[in-house]
Design a protein around this motif. Structure first.
Motif, PDB file in Angstrom:
ATOM      1  N   ALA A 144       0.866  -1.192   0.000  1.00  0.00           N
ATOM      2  CA  ALA A 144       0.000   0.000   0.000  1.00  0.00           C
ATOM      3  C   ALA A 144       0.895   1.231   0.000  1.00  0.00           C
ATOM      4  O   ALA A 144       1.853   1.316   0.765  1.00  0.00           O
ATOM      5  N   ARG A 145       0.570   2.175  -0.887  1.00  0.00           N
ATOM      6  CA  ARG A 145       1.325   3.433  -0.968  1.00  0.00           C
ATOM      7  C   ARG A 145       0.343   4.580  -0.811  1.00  0.00           C
ATOM      8  O   ARG A 145      -0.646   4.664  -1.549  1.00  0.00           O
ATOM      9  N   ILE A 146       0.619   5.446   0.119  1.00  0.00           N
ATOM     10  CA  ILE A 146      -0.305   6.535   0.442  1.00  0.00           C
ATOM     11  C   ILE A 146       0.401   7.864   0.180  1.00  0.00           C
ATOM     12  O   ILE A 146       1.466   8.139   0.748  1.00  0.00           O
ATOM     13  N   TYR A 147      -0.197   8.704  -0.668  1.00  0.00           N
ATOM     14  CA  TYR A 147       0.375  10.018  -0.965  1.00  0.00           C
ATOM     15  C   TYR A 147      -0.676  11.080  -0.643  1.00  0.00           C
ATOM     16  O   TYR A 147      -1.774  11.066  -1.211  1.00  0.00           O
ATOM     17  N   ASN A 148      -0.337  11.969   0.257  1.00  0.00           N
ATOM     18  CA  ASN A 148      -1.246  13.063   0.604  1.00  0.00           C
ATOM     19  C   ASN A 148      -0.776  14.351  -0.073  1.00  0.00           C
ATOM     20  O   ASN A 148       0.395  14.723   0.024  1.00  0.00           O
ATOM     21  N   SER A 149      -1.681  15.033  -0.767  1.00  0.00           N
ATOM     22  CA  SER A 149      -1.318  16.291  -1.427  1.00  0.00           C
ATOM     23  C   SER A 149      -1.834  17.471  -0.610  1.00  0.00           C
ATOM     24  O   SER A 149      -2.740  17.326   0.205  1.00  0.00           O
ATOM     25  N   GLY A 150      -1.263  18.622  -0.876  1.00  0.00           N
ATOM     26  CA  GLY A 150      -1.677  19.826  -0.150  1.00  0.00           C
ATOM     27  C   GLY A 150      -3.043  20.334  -0.567  1.00  0.00           C
ATOM     28  O   GLY A 150      -3.574  21.265   0.029  1.00  0.00           O
ATOM     29  N   THR A 151      -3.631  19.734  -1.597  1.00  0.00           N
ATOM     30  CA  THR A 151      -4.943  20.183  -2.073  1.00  0.00           C
ATOM     31  C   THR A 151      -6.081  19.496  -1.328  1.00  0.00           C
ATOM     32  O   THR A 151      -7.246  19.701  -1.642  1.00  0.00           O
ATOM     33  N   GLY A 152      -5.736  18.668  -0.344  1.00  0.00           N
ATOM     34  CA  GLY A 152      -6.778  17.975   0.412  1.00  0.00           C
ATOM     35  C   GLY A 152      -7.157  16.629  -0.158  1.00  0.00           C
ATOM     36  O   GLY A 152      -8.061  15.969   0.355  1.00  0.00           O
ATOM     37  N   TYR A 153      -6.492  16.221  -1.212  1.00  0.00           N
ATOM     38  CA  TYR A 153      -6.774  14.920  -1.819  1.00  0.00           C
ATOM     39  C   TYR A 153      -5.664  13.932  -1.453  1.00  0.00           C
ATOM     40  O   TYR A 153      -4.542  14.308  -1.113  1.00  0.00           O
ATOM     41  N   THR A 154      -6.015  12.657  -1.532  1.00  0.00           N
ATOM     42  CA  THR A 154      -5.031  11.606  -1.287  1.00  0.00           C
ATOM     43  C   THR A 154      -4.975  10.691  -2.492  1.00  0.00           C
ATOM     44  O   THR A 154      -5.988  10.460  -3.173  1.00  0.00           O
ATOM     45  N   LEU A 155      -3.799  10.190  -2.794  1.00  0.00           N
ATOM     46  CA  LEU A 155      -3.609   9.240  -3.881  1.00  0.00           C
ATOM     47  C   LEU A 155      -3.119   7.939  -3.247  1.00  0.00           C
ATOM     48  O   LEU A 155      -2.009   7.897  -2.694  1.00  0.00           O
ATOM     49  N   ASP A 156      -3.949   6.925  -3.276  1.00  0.00           N
ATOM     50  CA  ASP A 156      -3.623   5.655  -2.634  1.00  0.00           C
ATOM     51  C   ASP A 156      -3.497   4.560  -3.682  1.00  0.00           C
ATOM     52  O   ASP A 156      -4.361   4.435  -4.560  1.00  0.00           O
ATOM     53  N   THR A 157      -2.441   3.798  -3.599  1.00  0.00           N
ATOM     54  CA  THR A 157      -2.250   2.669  -4.496  1.00  0.00           C
ATOM     55  C   THR A 157      -2.137   1.393  -3.675  1.00  0.00           C
ATOM     56  O   THR A 157      -1.315   1.310  -2.764  1.00  0.00           O
ATOM     57  N   PHE A 158      -2.965   0.430  -3.994  1.00  0.00           N
ATOM     58  CA  PHE A 158      -2.936  -0.872  -3.326  1.00  0.00           C
ATOM     59  C   PHE A 158      -2.610  -1.949  -4.359  1.00  0.00           C
ATOM     60  O   PHE A 158      -3.140  -1.929  -5.472  1.00  0.00           O
ATOM     61  N   TYR A 159      -1.768  -2.883  -3.981  1.00  0.00           N
ATOM     62  CA  TYR A 159      -1.538  -4.074  -4.785  1.00  0.00           C
ATOM     63  C   TYR A 159      -2.161  -5.246  -4.027  1.00  0.00           C
ATOM     64  O   TYR A 159      -1.826  -5.492  -2.867  1.00  0.00           O
ATOM     65  N   VAL A 160      -3.068  -5.947  -4.680  1.00  0.00           N
ATOM     66  CA  VAL A 160      -3.850  -6.964  -3.989  1.00  0.00           C
ATOM     67  C   VAL A 160      -3.819  -8.291  -4.747  1.00  0.00           C
ATOM     68  O   VAL A 160      -3.578  -8.345  -5.960  1.00  0.00           O
ATOM     69  N   LEU A 161      -4.104  -9.360  -4.012  1.00  0.00           N
ATOM     70  CA  LEU A 161      -4.309 -10.699  -4.575  1.00  0.00           C
ATOM     71  C   LEU A 161      -5.638 -11.219  -4.057  1.00  0.00           C
ATOM     72  O   LEU A 161      -6.110 -10.799  -2.988  1.00  0.00           O
ATOM     73  N   ASP A 162      -6.231 -12.155  -4.773  1.00  0.00           N
ATOM     74  CA  ASP A 162      -7.495 -12.718  -4.304  1.00  0.00           C
ATOM     75  C   ASP A 162      -7.233 -13.776  -3.234  1.00  0.00           C
ATOM     76  O   ASP A 162      -6.092 -13.992  -2.815  1.00  0.00           O
ATOM     77  N   ALA A 163      -8.287 -14.429  -2.794  1.00  0.00           N
ATOM     78  CA  ALA A 163      -8.173 -15.390  -1.689  1.00  0.00           C
ATOM     79  C   ALA A 163      -7.274 -16.575  -2.030  1.00  0.00           C
ATOM     80  O   ALA A 163      -6.759 -17.251  -1.136  1.00  0.00           O
ATOM     81  N   ASN A 164      -7.063 -16.828  -3.329  1.00  0.00           N
ATOM     82  CA  ASN A 164      -6.220 -17.933  -3.764  1.00  0.00           C
ATOM     83  C   ASN A 164      -4.774 -17.505  -4.018  1.00  0.00           C
ATOM     84  O   ASN A 164      -3.979 -18.279  -4.546  1.00  0.00           O
TER      85      ASN A 164
END
Length: 894
Positions: free
Chosen positions: A735-755
């Motif tokens: 998980a990568r979390i980027y907070n900007s000064g404009t009040g928005y956040t840019l979040d990137t998640f890398y996920v796998l399913d249950a298998n």
């Protein structure tokens, strides 16, 4: 057939029992009480350490008396009999073993139907666990022709009541001269054993082995008995010694091994209160205490207990191998024409199997104990070892002493084996199976059967080591390129594969001694390489590989490998391309040999990315580190050029990036930055959340699904998203979390399913993810909905306290928190809620699930984007996490 005949029925006062039971008549309560008293008596006698062979025979004799008494309550003629079959026929009944019965009739016309039904109903009513069949002599014969299991059960049958002549007639009709000649019987039973072993991955070292059916278990002993009975007409395995198929030492091993497994099975039945042959985690600790094992500083009691179990079944499995091959040569191949090829004065090949030229070979030339494995590794014409030669090797192991190990010829033979172009793993496995490897490398002998009591390490240390060696060998096979593309390419240019095999042999050899096993193993590896006479450069490389064998997987899974400083530090550790190549191959082989089910495309991508970035750093030169500002400027200009092709102006682009932190341009790929910017610009209404889903890139996290979220920042956002992803049955890997000064956040998640796999191009699933995440983000008052699922049985048994550690890096501008805790649903969201409580921001998260536990790493800052420098705050955060997770574990559904 057992290895020895247990307590005879005459040792039980059957007449007194019959008299007592006869008085019960049809009193169900009296019969139930009889069985209850019998179980309690068996329990007490077992805990009073009465020999288990007497106890299994005692239960059988007592059940005999009960069944005869009940049989006599009914009217029968002389054309019917009650017959014990299978294990009961052998006179072996553990506390809750099935009681297998055959009601045998003279003809197909079953004239006793009513009585039989009443008999069976009564047996069920008194809680007797029976398996039964009703067949005539002819029906039994036909069934035995069709089913090898039935003829096997009948071989071990005996008359309990009724006319014994019927049983004699039956046995005459199903003997080897009538059906299933011994050769066909042996072939069918051997095939049956091969299929059974395959169900357990052909290894004795399962985490929760079946003491009856796993390789080396009771079935393997019974297999020997069945063949002996069918082929030789013998009543005891002892006759194999008389026929020179077994030595007295081997016979003693079988008897002692059976006694150990019988005691284990007896105890398992008593603990479970039912028939149970699986050594489940639930029972292993209890059995360890019962068998007198205790924890110490180096090993848990349960690990000591399981090591004893694994050593026994390995011995029994090896003996089974020898005897099966001996039977194969004696029974199946006895009439085959022989092809003999002389190799040298000591060895020859007979029908594809190597054998000694005479029984004095090892006595006269001890080095031949090493030479034979070198010949098998280098000569493709050799399929295996003759049974008589295997026995001779086992009986000659005492010759491997200090003088033997000091002989230059034996050192050279061992090196030549490791240098063979193929079959290195197979012959090291043979060396271990025949007991040679543990004698030649005494430190290896200490790890034989040694288990780690967790769900991550699915093999014992010795089995894991040989599995690692097999994986290294696989890297040289063309058909493995699709499975391990980078490892196979690198293996082609490794100058000395034997050094990789040596490092593999020693990488875990220090386990179980206390202290850092990598450091201990490096010392052993260095000594062994010097003993072999390797050049100093090679010796240093092997010792370094052993010492650093965990380094690459640790960096890939626990550190931010997008950070140039992390790459440079790792590049400094490896030093040059050759060390990187060797370490990469060793690491891939090690991870797959530890637990193949946990080797996902995600972990593979992390390893490839770390390798590629480190190689670039080494080519650039460690004295020329990457300039972060240049990196950022190059990334931004590349993205701008791409976006301008889509009609964006540089001014628009930079406005979109307003106050976005530098980390975003360091850690994100140009393709993804372009993807994000286009989606943000194209949203329908300003302020709407953007949710994007796609497969990972060609190198950067290939095999994981990437989820990008652009939304207004708010307290609890990460916890909300983590909980939502878990509701979608997705496992966050990064998980990568980027907070900007404009009040928005840019979040990137890398996920796998249950298998453990990516979503791929499943558009329905992608649409579901996007819709659900947007729904959760739409309500500004929405908070994380924590899930509570049933905790799997195995994981409940490894509920250990949560451990945390925290360190602040002022230079990098963040604080690193590591959390090691048992895995459970809702874990990530719960941790995120604690971060919210203490007003801590998540910059990055690395999630690693290792069997029953997770090792999560969080990169944090305070609310002002500064490292957390307050020691008390760090302490409070860690205490809160431990308290929350451990309390939740105690309350989770069982």
């Amino acid at each position: 057939m057992s290895a020895e005949q247990p307590l005879s029925q005459s040792a039980v006062d059957t007449e007194a029992l019959q008299a007592m039971l006869s008085q019960a008549g049809n009193d169900i309560g009296a019969y139930r009480q009889y069985l209850s008293d019998l179980q309690e008596e068996l329990r007490q006698r077992f805990y009073d350490e009465q020999p288990v062979s007497e106890l299994v025979a005692l239960r059988s004799a007592r059940i005999d008396a009960l069944l005869r008494c009940i049989w006599d309550q009914f009217e029968w003629g002389d054309d019917i009999a009650l017959v014990a079959v299978g294990g009961y026929g052998r006179g072996e009944l553990h506390p809750y073993s099935d009681i297998d019965l055959l009601i045998l009739t003279a003809s197909d016309e079953h004239s006793y139907q009513d009585n039989i039904e009443r008999l069976i109903t009564l047996l069920w009513d008194i809680n007797l666990d029976i398996g039964h069949s009703v067949r005539s002599i002819e029906e039994c014969r036909q069934a035995a022709i069709d089913d090898i299991t039935i003829v096997t059960n009948l071989m071990e049958s005996r008359t309990l009541a009724g006319n014994p002549a019927l049983h004699q007639q039956l046995m005459a009709k199903v003997g080897p001269d009538k059906i299933w000649p011994s050769a066909e019987f042996f072939r069918a039973k051997w095939d049956e054993q091969i299929r059974r072993h395959r169900k357990f991955a052909n290894t004795e070292y399962n985490l929760e082995p079946n003491i009856k059916s796993s390789p080396g278990g009771l079935r393997d002993i019974q297999m020997i008995g069945w063949v002996v009975k069918r082929h030789f007409g013998a009543q005891s395995i002892d006759e194999l010694r008389d026929r020179h198929f077994l030595s007295q030492e081997e016979l003693d091993t079988i008897k002692d091994g059976q006694d150990f497994l019988w005691r284990l099975r007896f105890a398992l039945h008593l603990i479970a209160g039912r028939e149970e042959d699986r050594l489940l985690f639930d029972h292993q600790r209890t059995l360890a205490r019962q068998f007198g094992f205790e924890d110490d500083d180096n090993k848990l009691a349960v690990e000591r207990f399981m090591q004893k179990y694994y050593r026994w079944v390995q011995q029994l499995g090896a003996l089974n191998d020898v005897l099966m091959q001996h039977f194969d040569e004696t029974i199946l191949r006895a009439c085959e024409a022989e092809t003999i090829l002389d190799i040298n004065p000591r060895f020859r090949i007979r029908n594809g199997h190597i054998e000694v030229t005479n029984d004095k070979v090892f006595e006269k030339t001890p080095s031949a104990l090493m030479e034979i494995f070198v010949l098998m590794a280098h000569m493709e014409a050799i399929d295996g070892v003759r049974a008589s030669t295997i026995r001779l090797i086992r009986n000659s192991r005492h010759l491997i002493d200090d003088e033997f190990r000091a002989d230059p010829r034996n050192k050279n033979y061992f090196l030549r084996l490791l240098q063979a172009p193929s079959r290195v793993a197979l012959n090291l496995r043979r060396m271990k199976r025949f007991g040679v490897l543990a004698k030649f490398i005494p430190a290896f002998g200490k790890i034989v059967g040694q288990m780690q009591h967790d769900l991550f390490h699915i093999y014992s240390v010795d089995a894991h080591t040989l599995e690692l060696i097999k994986n290294i060998s696989r890297f040289r096979y063309p058909d493995m390129v699709k499975v391990y593309p980078m490892a196979c390419r690198i293996m082609q240019r490794v100058p000395k594969p034997e050094l990789l095999f040596l490092a593999g042999l020693f990488h875990d050899i220090g386990k179980g001694r206390g202290g850092d096993h990598s450091t201990l193993g490096a010392v052993d590896a260095r000594e062994f390489c010097e003993y072999l006479g390797l050049p100093k450069r090679d010796t240093n490389l092997v010792a370094w590989l052993v010492e650093k064998h965990l380094e690459m997987s640790s960096v890939a899974q626990r550190k931010d490998i997008q950070d140039p400083d992390v790459i440079r530090d790792f590049a400094l550790t490896v030093g040059d391309q050759q060390h990187l190549d060797y370490l990469f191959c060793l690491t891939i082989a090690d991870i797959n040999a530890t637990n193949p089910s946990l080797w996902t495309s995600w972990r593979a991508s992390l390893m490839r990315q770390l390798y590629a970035e480190t190689r670039r750093a080494l080519r650039r030169g460690l004295e020329n580190p990457v300039d972060k500002q240049e990196w950022i400027a190059e990334t931004q200009m590349a993205a701008i050029e791409r976006l301008e092709d889509y009609g964006f102006t540089e001014t628009e682009i930079r406005e979109t990036w307003a106050e976005t932190g530098e980390d975003y341009f360091i850690r994100e790929q140009v393709d993804d930055i372009v993807w994000h910017c286009r989606a943000i610009a194209q949203r329908t209404r300003p302020g709407d959340s953007v949710v994007l889903v796609k497969e990972g890139g060609l190198l950067d996290h290939e095999g994981a699904t990437q989820i990008f979220v652009h939304t207004r920042g708010r307290v609890g956002l990460f916890a909300l998203l983590a909980a939502a992803l878990e509701q979608l049955d997705l496992n966050v890997q990064d998980a990568r979390i980027y907070n900007s000064g404009t009040g928005y956040t840019l979040d990137t998640f890398y996920v796998l399913d249950a298998n453990g796999e990516s979503i791929g191009d499943n558009q329905d699933r992608i649409n579901q993810i996007v819709a659900y995440l947007k729904e959760q983000l739409a309500d500004p008052n929405n908070s994380a909905e924590l899930i509570s699922r049933r905790t799997p049985r195995q994981m409940r048994l490894f509920s250990t306290p949560t451990r945390t550690s925290m360190a602040t890096d002022l230079n990098k501008g963040h604080t690193v928190l590591e959390v090691i805790t048992p895995d459970r649903p809702g874990l990530l969201a719960r941790i995120a809620q604690i971060f919210n409580k203490y007003r801590v921001r998540i910059l990055n998260a690395k999630i690693a699930t290792l069997g029953e536990r997770v090792e999560d790493v969080f990169f944090l800052s305070d609310e002002n984007n500064r490292p957390i420098e307050d020691p008390q705050l760090c302490e409070d955060i860690q205490r809160a996490i431990c308290r929350e997770l451990d309390e939740q574990a105690s309350k989770s559904p069982q």
